[in-house]
Design an enzyme around this catalytic site. Sequence first.
Site, short mmCIF file in Angstrom:
data_model
loop_
_atom_site.label_atom_id
_atom_site.label_comp_id
_atom_site.label_asym_id
_atom_site.label_seq_id
_atom_site.Cartn_x
_atom_site.Cartn_y
_atom_site.Cartn_z
N GLY A 150 -37.58 44.92 1.41
CA GLY A 150 -36.44 45.76 1.76
C GLY A 150 -36.77 46.61 2.98
O GLY A 150 -37.93 46.66 3.39
N CYS A 156 -43.54 42.18 -0.01
CA CYS A 156 -43.34 43.14 1.07
C CYS A 156 -43.11 44.56 0.52
O CYS A 156 -44.02 45.14 -0.04
CB CYS A 156 -42.20 42.65 1.97
SG CYS A 156 -42.17 43.49 3.55
N TYR A 157 -41.88 45.09 0.58
CA TYR A 157 -41.64 46.42 0.00
C TYR A 157 -42.03 46.42 -1.48
O TYR A 157 -42.61 47.39 -1.98
CB TYR A 157 -40.16 46.80 0.16
CG TYR A 157 -39.81 48.11 -0.50
CD1 TYR A 157 -40.04 49.32 0.15
CD2 TYR A 157 -39.29 48.15 -1.80
CE1 TYR A 157 -39.74 50.52 -0.47
CE2 TYR A 157 -39.00 49.35 -2.42
CZ TYR A 157 -39.22 50.53 -1.75
OH TYR A 157 -38.94 51.73 -2.37
N HIS A 213 -43.93 37.10 3.31
CA HIS A 213 -42.75 36.53 2.63
C HIS A 213 -42.96 35.05 2.28
O HIS A 213 -42.82 34.19 3.14
CB HIS A 213 -41.53 36.66 3.55
CG HIS A 213 -41.09 38.08 3.73
ND1 HIS A 213 -40.11 38.66 2.97
CD2 HIS A 213 -41.54 39.05 4.55
CE1 HIS A 213 -39.95 39.93 3.33
NE2 HIS A 213 -40.81 40.18 4.29
N GLU A 252 -40.98 33.29 0.64
CA GLU A 252 -39.67 32.63 0.50
C GLU A 252 -39.14 32.06 1.81
O GLU A 252 -38.15 31.34 1.81
CB GLU A 252 -38.65 33.61 -0.10
CG GLU A 252 -38.20 34.76 0.79
CD GLU A 252 -39.14 35.97 0.81
OE1 GLU A 252 -40.32 35.81 0.45
OE2 GLU A 252 -38.70 37.06 1.20
N SER A 302 -8.35 27.79 -1.42
CA SER A 302 -8.39 27.85 0.05
C SER A 302 -8.52 26.47 0.67
O SER A 302 -8.40 26.31 1.88
CB SER A 302 -9.59 28.69 0.48
OG SER A 302 -10.78 27.95 0.22
N GLY A 303 -8.82 25.47 -0.16
CA GLY A 303 -9.03 24.13 0.38
C GLY A 303 -10.50 23.86 0.65
O GLY A 303 -10.90 22.75 0.94
N ASP A 315 -15.69 25.47 -2.61
CA ASP A 315 -15.85 26.33 -3.79
C ASP A 315 -14.58 26.38 -4.63
O ASP A 315 -14.61 26.12 -5.83
CB ASP A 315 -16.22 27.76 -3.37
CG ASP A 315 -17.43 27.80 -2.46
OD1 ASP A 315 -18.21 26.83 -2.50
OD2 ASP A 315 -17.58 28.78 -1.71
N SER A 316 -13.46 26.74 -3.97
CA SER A 316 -12.26 26.92 -4.79
C SER A 316 -11.76 25.59 -5.35
O SER A 316 -11.19 25.55 -6.44
CB SER A 316 -11.16 27.65 -4.01
OG SER A 316 -10.72 26.88 -2.94
N THR A 317 -12.02 24.48 -4.64
CA THR A 317 -11.56 23.19 -5.17
C THR A 317 -12.39 22.77 -6.38
O THR A 317 -11.86 22.28 -7.38
CB THR A 317 -11.59 22.09 -4.08
OG1 THR A 317 -10.96 22.62 -2.91
CG2 THR A 317 -10.87 20.85 -4.52
N LYS A 331 -23.96 27.95 -2.95
CA LYS A 331 -23.15 26.89 -2.34
C LYS A 331 -23.71 25.49 -2.60
O LYS A 331 -22.99 24.57 -2.96
CB LYS A 331 -23.07 27.14 -0.84
CG LYS A 331 -22.14 26.24 -0.12
CD LYS A 331 -20.98 27.02 0.32
CE LYS A 331 -19.85 26.26 0.87
NZ LYS A 331 -18.68 27.14 0.92
#
Length: 598
Positions: free
Chosen positions: A51, A78-79, A165, A167, A219-220, A223-225, A369
């Site tokens: 962070g 890190c932090y 890091h 990641e 939205s097409g 995700d929404s589909t 996603k």
Amino acid sequence: MPGIAVLDSGGQYCHLIARKIRELGVYSEILPIDVSAQRLKEFGGIIISGGPHSVYEHNAPQIKADVFKLQKPVLGICYGHQLITQMLGGEVKAGKRKEYGIANIRIMESDSIFSGLSKNEQIWMSHGDSVTKLPAGFRTLGGTEDCKNAAVADFERRIYGLQFHPEVTHTTRGTTILENFLFKICKAKQNWDPAGLGEKIIAQIRQVAKGRKVYFLVSGGVDSTVAYTLCSRALPHESLEGLYVDTGFMRKNESVDLRNMFRKLGLPNMRIIDASSKFLNALGDVVDPEEKRNRIGKLFFEIQEEIVEGLESKSKNWVLGQGTIYPDTIESGGTSASAVIKTHHNRVPAILKLEKEKRLVEPLRELYKDEVRKLGCSLGLPKSLTDRHPFPGPGLAIRVLCAEEGATARTHRKLRRIAKAVGYSSCILSVRSVGVQGDSRSYSNVAVIGGNAADLTAISKISTNITNQCIDINRVIFCLDKSVVVGDLRIHKAFLTEERLNLLRETDATVHKILGDRDLMLDVWQFPVVLIPVSRASSNGESIVLRPVCSINGMTAEFSKLPLPVIREMEKEILKLDGVDLVFFDVSNKPPATIEWE
Ligand code: XMP
């Protein structure tokens, strides 16, 4: 599912940690840094993210002290590494030298978390403070030239701290380090598979809907589909209706295509709410990109509130559905340290109220996603949908560039020197675009180069040279017509109009058709097409910029070196459209340019 809890210290890499762990087949969840020890009991291990704070700052994020009493494996990054060591009696100080970027770690103890690694490994650092004294029970596992305690551990208590890091991809063996933590230290099970979640989510949807009607905002996009598909499998079709807000900034035939796609997929009931004139009116005189985005965002909020209020007046016997995914929930304040990033349009007050009343269904709210794509495939959705390129919420509005006044191209001394050395002509346009330079946003004039387009790799080097040497330039475009003297280009006064949107829509459709026909859709990650009010000296036309990019997650990107004949074919077809004067190819990477121009 005892997964791994990732405590958020406000670092931009928090999601990268959680995603990496899920990719390794272990469930992970991002939680606020100050989450109670009680809540953490169900997890098999705890990671504390990096962070932007210093542990000795007033109000620095803290973990609850009794977290250590759980005797779970803990990894601080890190932090997180500094916080752990300070809380357990060590010392953290501002380093004499800050370390940013790639470094080399010398590993002194290569079992446990460093198992399988060599004595020297490349890592990625980004810190100013350093751990200067270890708490009792800790020892140093590795260090760099500038950071003595780059990796520390208390083996007995299974507490680990890494200043770097693991990641990020620049830490070459970062994945192995995380694997060691998961499987050797936390003894985690590999049982997370997003593709297998369909049935579980369907049961959850039924539980939330409880026989009520579900209105779903679509939205097409992927995700929404996918979310709507899950709803359609969970509920009787008369209990489901899709609501699609047409902003007027969508691609050619988007609404019609969406309706057809729904029909083909057997998805029921879609209602289109035409808000295009409202959006166009709101943006008619705006040039500044941030102002555009703000106005679009605000209007979207208002329209969503209106929709919810309209439904409210019917009865309360309904539930609202959305395709919200995990980063949307977290970035909108799902954890305390991340509250400042941005409020997504799917987190407006009217929707939060519905959430409180348990009248909100978000089937994908726990997924990333790429996991949504996997789930979509497992539901049998076509690849043409699950592999769709990302498309920004503000749509084509942020790809139609505007100018308050006309101007001519200018010369730029340093730019001209670099371009001339390789036989290119050059100029600066007063059209500005957004970039990311030195971790902050830039909004600078665009550089144009012109000449023989023999080799895009060579042009890429010139572009990088230009942006490295001229800090006032964040983007370089290449003029595909070598007969043009770029110094003669002109900029016209132009705003966002229906006519300009239609021209861009046609061009975008032309480009994507060629991309599809040439089977290159998956060779690029995204392909924005941008309209700029620029023409030859003798004309009043417009210009198009092609912006294909390769990327993994949109955070960084390289411009795509598409085959030149395909670019030429696109240019030829675009020039057939009425009103287009010239075609340019964007030869900028991110950073220093962003993917979108605005
Ligand atoms: P930039 O331009 O920041 O874009 O390099 C990175 C990715 O984010 C997308 N993008 C957006 N997506 N709403 C969205 O849903 C937005 O306001 C927005 N702005 C940028 C962009 O298309 C690219 O994929």
